[in-house]
Design a protein around this motif. Sequence first.
Motif, mmCIF file in Angstrom:
data_model
loop_
_atom_site.group_PDB
_atom_site.id
_atom_site.type_symbol
_atom_site.label_atom_id
_atom_site.label_comp_id
_atom_site.label_asym_id
_atom_site.label_seq_id
_atom_site.Cartn_x
_atom_site.Cartn_y
_atom_site.Cartn_z
ATOM 1 N N TYR A 44 -14.761 -44.628 -21.854
ATOM 2 C CA TYR A 44 -14.357 -43.409 -21.164
ATOM 3 C C TYR A 44 -14.446 -42.235 -22.128
ATOM 4 O O TYR A 44 -14.589 -42.412 -23.344
ATOM 5 N N GLY A 45 -14.385 -41.056 -21.595
ATOM 6 C CA GLY A 45 -14.354 -39.851 -22.408
ATOM 7 C C GLY A 45 -13.330 -38.904 -21.819
ATOM 8 O O GLY A 45 -13.106 -38.894 -20.609
ATOM 9 N N TYR A 46 -12.691 -38.137 -22.680
ATOM 10 C CA TYR A 46 -11.701 -37.177 -22.193
ATOM 11 C C TYR A 46 -11.813 -35.876 -22.968
ATOM 12 O O TYR A 46 -12.252 -35.847 -24.109
ATOM 13 N N THR A 47 -11.409 -34.820 -22.296
ATOM 14 C CA THR A 47 -11.487 -33.502 -22.904
ATOM 15 C C THR A 47 -10.266 -33.239 -23.772
ATOM 16 O O THR A 47 -9.190 -33.797 -23.557
ATOM 17 N N ILE A 48 -10.458 -32.386 -24.737
ATOM 18 C CA ILE A 48 -9.369 -31.802 -25.513
ATOM 19 C C ILE A 48 -9.676 -30.301 -25.556
ATOM 20 O O ILE A 48 -10.772 -29.907 -25.935
ATOM 21 N N GLY A 49 -8.733 -29.505 -25.126
ATOM 22 C CA GLY A 49 -8.915 -28.051 -25.144
ATOM 23 C C GLY A 49 -8.817 -27.399 -23.785
ATOM 24 O O GLY A 49 -8.625 -26.183 -23.697
ATOM 25 N N VAL A 60 -10.190 -36.887 -17.896
ATOM 26 C CA VAL A 60 -10.742 -38.157 -18.368
ATOM 27 C C VAL A 60 -11.741 -38.655 -17.330
ATOM 28 O O VAL A 60 -11.520 -38.523 -16.128
ATOM 29 N N ILE A 61 -12.852 -39.186 -17.825
ATOM 30 C CA ILE A 61 -13.902 -39.728 -16.961
ATOM 31 C C ILE A 61 -14.158 -41.158 -17.442
ATOM 32 O O ILE A 61 -14.539 -41.368 -18.599
ATOM 33 N N VAL A 62 -13.937 -42.123 -16.561
ATOM 34 C CA VAL A 62 -14.023 -43.540 -16.912
ATOM 35 C C VAL A 62 -15.341 -44.135 -16.427
ATOM 36 O O VAL A 62 -15.770 -43.891 -15.304
ATOM 37 N N GLY A 63 -15.982 -44.938 -17.294
ATOM 38 C CA GLY A 63 -17.112 -45.750 -16.878
ATOM 39 C C GLY A 63 -18.481 -45.108 -16.965
ATOM 40 O O GLY A 63 -19.457 -45.732 -16.568
ATOM 41 N N LEU A 64 -18.579 -43.902 -17.493
ATOM 42 C CA LEU A 64 -19.881 -43.257 -17.654
ATOM 43 C C LEU A 64 -20.195 -43.118 -19.143
ATOM 44 O O LEU A 64 -19.294 -43.060 -19.974
ATOM 45 N N LYS A 65 -21.472 -43.057 -19.461
ATOM 46 C CA LYS A 65 -21.874 -42.847 -20.851
ATOM 47 C C LYS A 65 -21.371 -41.473 -21.308
ATOM 48 O O LYS A 65 -21.249 -40.551 -20.486
ATOM 49 N N ALA A 73 -17.802 -32.870 -17.499
ATOM 50 C CA ALA A 73 -16.724 -32.044 -18.042
ATOM 51 C C ALA A 73 -17.207 -30.608 -18.236
ATOM 52 O O ALA A 73 -16.467 -29.652 -17.977
ATOM 53 N N GLY A 74 -18.461 -30.458 -18.657
ATOM 54 C CA GLY A 74 -19.034 -29.117 -18.824
ATOM 55 C C GLY A 74 -19.149 -28.374 -17.506
ATOM 56 O O GLY A 74 -18.921 -27.158 -17.448
#
Length: 164
Positions: A44-49, A60-65, A73-74
């Motif tokens: 997963y990836g998540y933003t900070i800011g 947070v975005i789960v399961g994607l590259k 997120a952009g």
Amino acid sequence: MGDDVFPDRSMALRDKLAWMIETTGWLLEPVGANTATDPPLPGYGYTIGFEQTFGFPEVVIVGLKPVAAKGLAGMIADLLRGGTQIPVGELFRGLYDGEQRAGLLPVDLDAMGEMFESATAWYGDEPYRMVQLVWPDRGGWLPWEDGFDPSLAGVQLLLGDPPA
């Protein structure tokens, strides 16, 4: 020197986060899959800011590259920067192609906070919020809907409750 994005490779983590947030207003922190848990936790990836730049919860975005998660997120950052009010806890359209539905589900940081180590370190004692951006399968179904592709059930785990 070359094309290195960091001005100093020996920077401390907090300094790197600060530099990236000062440069773009936010960053995406990728986290690799953890197959030692039951069930396995996908990457997963998540933003900070987002919280400090836009007054909006981190995402947070789960399961994607990571590259796909950063792209989504952009897109959210661009909408927020443009003044768009994005609803939390309900479905909306306009983020994905083809008018597919999206949702931002509130994440309970008391229960899930350990997943967001760098965000917690960044904010320190300051509270922050987290929402999960859910993405549809190829048929346009979301993870809690009956038509959702069962092969993706373990890929996009839900960290928050779906809208009623």
